[in-house]
Scaffold this motif. Structure first.
Motif, mmCIF file in Angstrom:
data_model
loop_
_atom_site.group_PDB
_atom_site.id
_atom_site.type_symbol
_atom_site.label_atom_id
_atom_site.label_comp_id
_atom_site.label_asym_id
_atom_site.label_seq_id
_atom_site.Cartn_x
_atom_site.Cartn_y
_atom_site.Cartn_z
ATOM 1 N N LEU A 256 -9.876 0.753 -0.029
ATOM 2 C CA LEU A 256 -8.867 1.367 -0.941
ATOM 3 C C LEU A 256 -9.743 1.357 -2.210
ATOM 4 N N LEU B 230 -2.040 1.401 -9.141
ATOM 5 C CA LEU B 230 -2.748 0.619 -7.856
ATOM 6 C C LEU B 230 -3.601 -0.610 -8.434
ATOM 7 N N THR C 135 2.265 3.617 -3.976
ATOM 8 C CA THR C 135 1.669 4.649 -4.868
ATOM 9 C C THR C 135 0.174 4.861 -4.553
ATOM 10 N N THR C 136 -0.218 6.049 -5.095
ATOM 11 C CA THR C 136 -1.809 6.185 -5.069
ATOM 12 C C THR C 136 -2.141 6.608 -6.554
ATOM 13 N N ASN C 137 -1.370 6.306 -7.309
ATOM 14 C CA ASN C 137 -1.943 6.365 -8.699
ATOM 15 C C ASN C 137 -3.202 5.220 -9.099
ATOM 16 N N LYS C 138 -4.224 5.408 -9.426
ATOM 17 C CA LYS C 138 -5.423 4.640 -9.822
ATOM 18 C C LYS C 138 -4.805 3.415 -10.832
ATOM 19 N N ALA D 94 -11.899 4.257 -2.388
ATOM 20 C CA ALA D 94 -11.053 5.688 -2.439
ATOM 21 C C ALA D 94 -10.800 5.946 -3.739
ATOM 22 N N ILE D 95 -10.365 4.946 -4.535
ATOM 23 C CA ILE D 95 -9.941 5.081 -5.983
ATOM 24 C C ILE D 95 -11.183 5.180 -7.114
ATOM 25 N N PHE E 92 0.690 -1.096 0.048
ATOM 26 C CA PHE E 92 -0.093 -0.097 0.055
ATOM 27 C C PHE E 92 0.762 1.192 0.061
#
Ligand code: NA
Ligand code: NA
Lengths: 166, 434, 309
Positions: free
Chosen positions: B353, B322, B316-319, B356-357, B313
């Motif tokens: 998660l 991810l 990254t936060t890139n969809k 969230a995306i 986790f």
């Protein structure tokens, strides 16, 4: 031995089919569902699984995914790999048999009963130990047999080398 | 050493034992032995847990479908069915392969597990395909891969579990995997038609429509008692008369007199052999499954899946990235635990998660469904593929290459399409208002 | 280094029990100054409650909050006798601190090497149907409705003696069986359980108070006895806080779950106290004697006699 497995396995698997069939008839046609059938079927089911697996060990038809086979061509190398595999199998099987023995004694001590008919579950639970014990025995037999073959093989090769030398 | 490293070593042991040709139950057993010796796991009480898993009635449909399949193929029922089907597809290159995929999809449709397709159709179709010139390894790989459709075409046990652990409508989850399931079915049919061009197949001479019709009629009367069998199974389940497990039993009971008296393929000896061989196949796969379940239970107790997720986790936060990572993660978890365990553990873990995306729980159901289904044919935990090998009497070396091709063109693209094209999974649920 | 206790329960993450247990774990760590830690395993991921109870008595798992399993001792069935308790007040009198039923259960657990820490009241059970109910208040009317019953004798007898056709179907097949019409509904759980597993196929819910569902917070006895006096006290105190909190929320929680079912499209079938009393009377005459036979007549009678009205 072949006869024993043929008949016992046939009886076990037929019991499952007959039991489930009986349930459909009773529920759908006669509208009197049979209580506790499910828990009776646990017994032949567990024995079917373990005796079936014992028979696979006896026939040497346990599923294998021998990847190395793809790369090996010489018979001797194949035999060595086989002996190694047999040895590993025996070790793991022995370890499992030990733990299933532990479970066997535990089940005997606690003596649980099935939820509605109160049949002792031990009679199904003991299939673990008996099944694994037999599986280990057959694995051991194949190990010894294949070691024998390998020794034989070495002897012949040595003999051939001697002959060539002479 | 941390628990992830220890788990990886145990996976390594599993792979090594597998490669050397150690019987499958002992491969999982070896990894388990390692986890218990060095990974803090304990066998105390694990056997009792294993017993409760094996005694679970959810597995009971497997021996019954295997037995039904064996009786069908021994009795002559399968033969007359296949002769009938052959009238229509016999002259098309690859036609029989398409039949195999579709039969698995249909059998899979009625049951909730991935093993039933192989169990019911393997004994019929694999020898038949080989007889017509398909390599045995390919036939086995095709049947095994198609069999996973049982988990994607509703109903399916994994989606029931997913709905339960994530508080999502089970019907919506059923419908979510339908789109990907149908797409995979179509892909397998196409791939099969392409691959079959290489095989030295035995084909019927071309026929006119009139000839086909005439022959069809001729074979119908012969095939009629056999054709009742699928009708009983499908009608019984969709008519609300019986559960899939019971339907398999009814098929067995129907097949015995039909095989003995009408088609006369069944003799006492043939019957005994069919029963013994079914039981042996079932026994060897069940003992493998139970050892692998015990191994995954140790992973669960030692919190391995959570440790994996935590490690990933942070990246990254890139969809897009991810989603790709999550697919790999699910694939990896599918290597150490079976489909149900994977859903129970990973579903609730990853859902926040996903929210969230912007991935809906229903779409995530499909993502998990496709990934865990694929886990059944990807080694080292490839129970359905191994079972196919046992039923089809095929060697790993012959099965693995065609299996990888089918996974590569059938599953992998659909895995990613399911992630990046929401409508693939959301279209059918939306029709029903979900 | 503090040991991390493994705590199992039978519901998914973020359900009431899951949140309550997480609170318990936090509080336990806080109260013991970090000497006691607990990790929650939801969704029966360590096994069903029967096997988890076994594993706790062996010490392979430390704790759980779940129903009492009767495999090792059928007397545990007494905890779930149908129509034994009438309402929340009576339930608390009998399962709360010093309640007679609580003591019985604690003793039975002790024989399994398990320590009872707290009681967790869950709900009064009911019946979920996907077709219109037929005289739900009259136990003598044959209803022609097939109900999936769990594999427990009390529920099978309960279904049969209230005019339903009790039908054993494995839990894994139950959802699809209701959906395709193999059975018309389910018995053996309450609004909370039906919402979690059967909401898509529940068109009607009959809150007929079939039984009082209660779970127990349990711990391996050897481990518990081996703790120092301080830790033991911190443990017990946290457990009683956990229990007290639940007694104040359980009834509201049940109402909330009925409302969730209703909001999802189920019709809550009204049933009066008189109707429940009629059913109760019949069950006491028909079902109780049969199950009493199983748990030991004298033992069972004495306990039923000790129930606070
Ligand atoms: Na299915
Ligand atoms: Na896999």
């Amino acid at each position: 031995m072949e006869r024993f497995f043929k008949y016992s396995l046939t009886i076990l698997i037929s019991m499952l089919a007959a039991g489930e069939f009986f349930q459909v008839i009773m529920r759908y046609i006669l509208e009197i569902p049979v209580m506790g059938l499910e828990e009776i079927l646990v017994y032949p089911t567990l024995w079917l699984y373990f005796l079936g697996s014992v028979n696979a060990s006896r026939e040497d038809t346990q599923i294998k995914a021998n990847v190395l086979d793809v790369f090996i061509n010489s018979d001797r190398a194949k035999l060595i790999v086989r002996v190694f595999a047999d040895l590993m199998g025996v070790i793991v099987s022995f370890w499992f048999t030990y733990w299933s023995w532990d479970y066997f004694r535990y089940a005997l001590k606690v003596w649980k009963e099935s939820p509605t008919l109160y049949i002792p579950t031990f009679y199904a639970e003991c299939s673990f130990f008996i099944g694994l014990l037999l599986m280990t025995t057959f694995a051991l037999i194949y190990l010894i047999r294949n070691i024998g073959k390998l020794l034989e093989f070495e002897k012949i090769e040595k003999f051939e080398q001697v002959e060539q030398g002479a | 050493m941390d628990i992830v490293t220890i788990s990886l070593i145990s996976l390594g042991i599993l792979v090594v034992l597998l490669s050397f040709g150690v019987p499958l139950p002992y491969c999982f057993g070896g990894a388990l032995m390692f986890m218990c010796s060095f990974g803090g796991g304990t066998m105390k009480g694990t056997m009792a847990w294993g017993f409760s898993q094996l005694a679970n009635p959810v597995l009971l449909c497997i021996p019954l479908f295997v037995f039904a399949g064996a009786i069908m193929s021994e009795s002559g029922i399968a033969n007359s069915l296949l002769r009938f089907v052959n009238v229509f597809v016999g002259r098309f290159r690859g036609g029989l392969g398409v039949v195999a995929t579709l039969s698995c999809a249909i059998i899979g449709a009625i049951s909730g597990s991935g093993l039933t397709g192989v169990a019911a159709t393997g004994p019929l179709l694999i020898p038949e395909m080989e007889g017509k010139g398909y390599p045995r390894g390919y036939a086995t790989a095709l049947v095994a891969n198609s069999s996973i459709l049982g988990l994607l075409i509703p109903p399916s046990v994994t989606m029931i579990l997913y709905g339960w652990v994530t508080d999502t409508s089970i019907l919506a989850c059923f419908l979510a995997t339908l789109g990907p399931g149908l797409l995979i079915t179509a892909l397998f049919c196409i791939v099969n038609l392409v691959i079959a061009r290489k095989f030295p197949l035995i084909l019927d001479p071309p026929k006119t429509v009139k000839e086909t019709a005439k022959e069809g009629v001729k074979h119908t009367s012969r095939a009629l008692p056999a054709m009742i069998m699928p009708v009983i199974i499908l009608g019984g389940i969709y008519g609300g008369i019986m559960t899939p497990t019971e339907a398999a039993a009814v098929a067995v009971v129907y097949g015995i007199p039909v095989g003995f008296l009408i088609y006369k393929g069944l003799t006492m000896d043939a019957f005994l052999n069919a029963a013994k061989n079914s039981a042996t196949a079932v026994g060897s796969i069940m003992v493998m499954i139970i050892f692998s379940l015990m191994l995954s239970q140790i992973f669960v107790m030692e919190d391995v899946p959570q440790a994996l997720v935590e490690g990933i986790f942070a990246i990254t936060t890139n969809k897009v990235l991810l989603l790709i990572i999550i697919n790999f993660l699910l694939f990896f978890v599918g290597m150490i635990v079976n489909d149900s365990t994977s859903i129970i553990l990973m579903g609730p873990l990853l859902l926040p998660l996903m929210n969230a995306i912007g991935i809906s729980p229903v779409q995530f159901a499909a993502i998990m469904g496709v990934n865990t289904a694929m886990g059944g044919v990807t080694p080292p935990y490839a129970s359905i593929l191994y079972f196919g090998m046992r039923i089809g009497n095929a060697e790993f070396r012959d099965v693995i290459k065609p299996a990888m091709i089918l996974i590569g063109v059938g599953y992998i693209p659909v895995v990613f399409l399911t992630s990046f094209w929401p409508n693939l999974s959301l279209y059918f649920p939306s029709l029903f208002g979900y | 280094q503090a040991k991390t206790l493994k705590v199992s329960h039978v519901r998914p993450q973020d359900t009431a029990i899951d949140k309550d247990l997480r609170w318990f774990a936090e509080k336990l760590e806080e109260m013991s100054g970090g000497n006691l830690k607990a990790k929650i395993y939801p969704s029966s991921s360590l096994g069903d409650f029967t096997v988890v109870q076994e594993r706790i008595s062996l010490g392979a798992i430390d704790m759980a909050c779940q129903p009492a399993a009767s495999a090792a001792d059928k007397r545990f069935q007494l905890a779930y006798f149908p129509y034994m308790l009438k309402n929340w007040v009576q339930a608390k009198k009998n399962y709360g601190v010093d309640g007679p039923l609580r003591k019985v259960v604690a003793d039975l657990y002790a024989e399994q090497n398990i320590q009872l820490l707290a009681v967790y009241p869950v709900y009064f059970g009911g019946i979920a149907l996907n077709r219109e109910p037929a005289s739900p208040g009259d136990p003598n009317a044959a209803k022609g409705i097939k109900l999936r019953v769990p594999p427990l004798k009390t529920f099978q007898l309960l279904a049969d003696n209230t005019g339903y056709l009790g039908t054993p179907i494995p839990f894994s097949d139950a959802f699809t069986a209701v959906q395709t019409g193999v059975v018309d509904g389910v018995i053996g759980s309450g609004a909370e359980g039906y919402y979690a597993s059967f909401k898509d196929v529940t068109k009607y819910y009959i809150p007929s108070n079939t039984h009082f569902e209660v779970w127990f917070l349990i711990v391996n006895k050897e481990y518990f006895d081996g703790l120092g006096d301080d830790l033991k006290k911190q443990f017990s105190d946290t457990a009683s806080q956990f229990e007290d909190h639940r007694w104040t929320t359980a009834e509201k929680d049940q109402a909330a779950n009925e409302k969730r079912l209703a909001d999802y499209g189920a019709k809550i079938v009204p049933i009066t106290d008189e109707q429940i009393a009629t059913i109760e009377e019949k069950i006491h005459k028909t079902v109780w004697p049969a199950v009493l036979e199983d748990v030991g007549k004298e033992w069972g009678q004495s306990i039923l006699g000790s129930i606070v009205k």
